[in-house]
Design an enzyme around this catalytic site. Structure first.
Site, PDB file in Angstrom:
ATOM      1  N   GLY A 513      40.193  33.833  42.320  1.00 35.68           N
ATOM      2  CA  GLY A 513      41.358  34.291  43.048  1.00 35.68           C
ATOM      3  C   GLY A 513      42.498  34.625  42.113  1.00 35.68           C
ATOM      4  O   GLY A 513      42.324  34.722  40.894  1.00 35.68           O
ATOM      5  N   ASP A 626      34.532  23.540  30.864  1.00 39.86           N
ATOM      6  CA  ASP A 626      35.014  24.909  30.673  1.00 39.86           C
ATOM      7  C   ASP A 626      36.273  24.922  29.822  1.00 39.86           C
ATOM      8  O   ASP A 626      37.255  25.593  30.140  1.00 39.86           O
ATOM      9  CB  ASP A 626      35.278  25.570  32.026  1.00 39.86           C
ATOM     10  CG  ASP A 626      35.332  27.106  31.913  1.00 39.86           C
ATOM     11  OD1 ASP A 626      34.777  27.641  30.930  1.00 39.86           O
ATOM     12  OD2 ASP A 626      35.910  27.745  32.802  1.00 39.86           O
TER      13      ASP A 626
END
Length: 816
Positions: A513, A626
């Site tokens: 998003g 990550d």
């Protein structure tokens, strides 16, 4: 808080460091310590019309008031005739313009020839002609504990030195919270809300408080508790050897203990440690004989052998009533009749990784667990016992076991007395243990068999995304996951804050998003991540990030303020960090010079401390999965904060390697065992940190060196290292004043990116190595550097193509 001060008191061109009978302190003057570390004077908090006398750190903005004299009786701000003076009886006195005494030391054994001085420790002392202390502000604490200062209790005299919170950030008058030590053995640190227990540290084991799960040696090793049983005294103090003055501990108006320290590079006060804002941390959440576990649903359960006192209250998640015993203890039953030929014995149920209950009794001279058990077996009033090696035998003989918490890691063993019920097993306590072990093995075998069948059936299938919940259903789900400590914003308030998600407010676009800058009604700037409705994976990330970050608090982790879950909207609201992400600086030729080596090293250390917290010191143990430059955000002072926990995973303390059916993360930062074998561990994060460290040093991306003939940044770094040219890796845009520090960082980076996970250091060792407190091993030549130059791209050999950066395709690459 902003503090207004006037020029220091000056006589004959110098600063006066004493108040005497002839030298008084007025509102337009201040008194400073000899080393100009602390300052004392009149101050007025922002938004207040009251005036106080207090002590604060000098030349630090924003300042911090560490002591207040007249917090119970403030002066009027317009009273410019007030003064701090020494009266005829030798006591310090604060008088208003009408000569009314507002505050006084009221010290006994005083002398007529006295003076007052502010010491570099922050202690404001009244002393006699021989400079012997008559009274000191350290003996009358307010809400702040400074190094070498003590709080505690004297059982003989009844004297208590407690921290008492401010009523609010702009009102120094006594608030409702106070913190201090108990008189019991072993002692505990308590915070009370009035007379009601609010938080409890657990028992002091001569090294730490065993009821604070994240009290690691790297954070609170400076704390010391001294108990003299014969004198009846118990005192707590702390001391940081590296920076003894510019650190303080204080009790916030909300009842939370925090450690702050001054970052001289960033010129700001930073949080060193603070209490976890976790429901289970509040005293007696689950009531008598109830156990709280923030990782379970619901968070409260009854001890084995107990049932909820009120099913209705329990089902409505009101657990304060606690639990009651299901079966009466056998030792309490009447066994005097002739029919009682067999006396049933009670047993002790073992619970591990526990915060031990409150109100325990220390039993001296029982130097083993066996003797502790023997004592408890002989005393029917003994409800539970625990043997802690650094404490000894503790027993609980009160009516209730209260404030029990089950940790995910660490904790102590607690043995709870339960009534033995004959079910075909032995009457001895070993019978219960044997039955439990047998049942556990059988259940575990069934579970493993079912899991294997399920994985075999579903191997190769994509993971099922989390269901798309609506509005209030999300709140209920998050409530079950213990994430309701966050603020739930209305969608209208987010629309208003982001100017209806206008393009001018947009900060960036990510894989799940967009991110927008917003300004809430209270003026607070925030960053809003709006989950894309077309991203199924993002639903799981949304839930994961809320549940994880709401439980994690560290100065090097981004802070999640709240969320919005109205209709189809899924929004996360973070603190706004004006400098965005690290990659925007180190990979931008026009901005990279803004990060000199000093600042880059601070960023490296900050990221390392954040990872250490995730892996070792947090209430949860987390693998980020990550870690990369775009997921390191920078605040206004370029301090790093690790962000994006959507892919993170929690793991238990005994787990080393975890297998996954889906590889997620970013190419170039993945460890070999994760990218190729689908196995990750905390050492996978260490690998990513090594890549990031080398990128920060060089200012180059790991995958952007093809034009120089090297496979990637790592192979280039190894080649320079092996040729003794490590400094050539340094970013040309900056100058280096500490070449040995740069070389040490490169050395650490190469150790972190070694092929085999167990060859890499853990983050504890990484932090020590970066600070120069640990020796460094020689890194091994990794596989990625076997071919220093890139192979011919047109005709790659089979072996070379195995290590091509393009061979891993089952990867989710997320941009910002």
């Amino acid at each position: 808080m902003f503090v207004q001060t006037e020029p220091a008191l000056e006589i004959a061109g110098g600063v006066v460091y004493n108040i005497t009978t002839s030298e008084q302190l007025f509102p337009n003057k201040t008194l400073v310590s000899s080393g100009k570390i602390f300052e004392l004077g009149f101050f007025t908090p922002n938004g207040s019309e009251n005036q106080y006398v207090g002590i604060w750190y000098k030349n630090f903005t924003p300042s911090k008031i560490v002591w207040v004299a007249n917090r119970n009786l403030p002066l009027v701000y317009t009273d410019r005739s007030a003064k701090l003076t020494i009266g005829s009886d030798g006591n310090l006195k604060l008088v208003d313009g009408q000569q009314n005494i507002v505050w006084s030391t009221n010290a006994s054994g005083r002398s007529n020839d006295t003076s007052a001085a502010l010491l570099d420790s922050g202690n404001f002392v009244l002393q006699d002609a021989n400079y012997s202390e008559i009274w000191g502000s350290f003996n009358d604490p307010t809400d702040t504990l400074l190094p070498s200062m003590k709080i505690g209790v004297n059982a003989r005299t009844g004297e208590k030195k407690n921290l008492i919170s401010w009523r609010s950030n702009s009102d120094p008058s006594p608030g409702s919270f106070l913190s201090g030590m108990t008189m019991e053995t072993p002692p505990q640190f308590f915070t009370w809300n009035g007379s009601t227990p609010h938080r409890r540290s657990g028992q002091w084991n001569k090294l730490k408080f065993i009821g604070i799960q994240n009290m690691g040696q790297s954070y609170l090793s400076a704390i010391n508790v001294q108990q003299d049983i014969q004198q009846g005294t118990t005192y707590l103090s702390y001391k940081f050897h590296d920076d003894p003055f510019f650190v303080y501990m204080f009790l916030s108006p909300e009842g939370s203990i925090k450690f702050k320290y001054w970052d001289d590079g960033a010129k700001v006060w930073l949080t060193y440690w603070e209490e976890v804002n976790n429901t289970c941390e509040f005293y007696g959440t689950c009531g008598p004989f109830g156990v709280c576990n923030s990782m379970s649903l619901p968070i409260c359960r009854c001890l084995n052998g107990f049932v909820p006192k009120s099913i209705e209250e329990w089902n409505s998640e009101n657990w304060t009533g606690g639990c009651v015993r299901e079966t009466e203890l056998n030792c309490l039953k009447n066994t005097s009749t002739l029919a009682s030929t067999i006396v049933k014995k009670d047993a002790f149920w073992q619970m591990s990784q526990m915060k031990l209950p409150d109100s325990g009794d220390y039993v001296p001279h029982f130097g083993s667990q066996e003797r502790c058990l023997s004592w408890c077996l002989r005393n029917c009033s003994c409800l539970a016992y625990s043997y802690v090696s650094t404490i000894g035998c503790m027993v609980w003989t009160k009516e209730d076991l209260l404030d029990l918490e089950e940790f995910s890691t660490f904790g102590e063993d607690l043995f709870v007395r339960v009534a033995h019920v004959k079910t075909g097993g032995s009457l001895q306590k070993e019978g219960i243990i044997s039955l439990s072990i047998g049942a556990g093995i059988m259940l575990f075998a069934v579970f493993v068999f079912g899991l294997c069948k399920w994985r075999a059936k579903n191997r190769g299938k994509p993971e099922k995304p989390d269901e798309l919940l609506q509005g209030n259903a999300w709140k209920e789900r998050l409530k079950q996951d213990d994430a309701l400590e966050l603020t739930f914003f209305s969608f209208d308030s987010i629309l208003l804050a982001t100017n209806k998600f206008s393009t001018t407010s947009k900060l960036g676009q990510g894989g799940f998003g967009s991110v927008y800058k917003g300004k809430m009604n209270d003026g607070k700037e925030v960053a809003v991540k709006r989950l894309s409705s077309s991203s199924a994976q993002g639903v799981q990330e949304f839930k994961n990030e809320i549940v994880l970050i709401s439980k994690l608090q560290h100065r090097n982790l981004v802070k999640l303020i709240g969320c919005c879950t109205e209709g189809d909207e899924k929004l996360l609201v973070y603190e706004y960090l004006p400098n965005k992400s690290l990659d925007a600086f180190i990979f931008d030729s026009s901005k990279k010079a803004k990060l000199d080596w000093h600042k880059r090293f601070q960023i490296i250390e900050g990221i390392a401390r954040g990872l250490l917290y995730l892996h070792r010191d947090s209430c949860l143990r987390v693998i980020h999965r990550d870690l990369k430059a775009s997921n390191i955000l920078l605040d206004e002072n370029m301090n790093p904060k690790i962000s994006d926990f959507g892919l993170a995973r929690m793991f238990e303390g005994t787990q080393v390697l975890v297998n996954t059916q889906k590889i997620v993360g970013t190419l170039g930062y993945m460890s070999p065992e994760y990218a190729m074998c689908e196995i990750f561990s905390e050492r996978s994060d260490v690998y990513s940190f090594g890549v990031l460290l080398l990128e920060i040093i060089s200012g180059k991306k790991n995958t952007a060196l093809y034009d120089q003939g090297y496979l990637n940044l790592l192979s280039y770094a190894w080649q320079l290292w092996s040729e003794g040219k490590a400094l050539d890796l340094m970013d040309e845009a900056i100058a280096v004043s500490f070449p040995l520090e740069v070389i040490r960082c490169i050395h650490v980076g190469l150790l972190c990116v070694q092929d085999h996970a167990m060859d890499r250091p853990n983050m504890t060792n990484v932090v020590l190595m970066l600070s120069g407190e640990s020796d460094l091993l020689q890194p091994r030549q990794p596989i990625f550097a076997l071919h220093t130059k890139m192979p011919n791209r047109s005709i790659p050999s089979q072996q070379e193509s195995i290590w091509s950066v393009n061979t891993v395709s089952n990867t989710m690459v997320e941009g910002r």
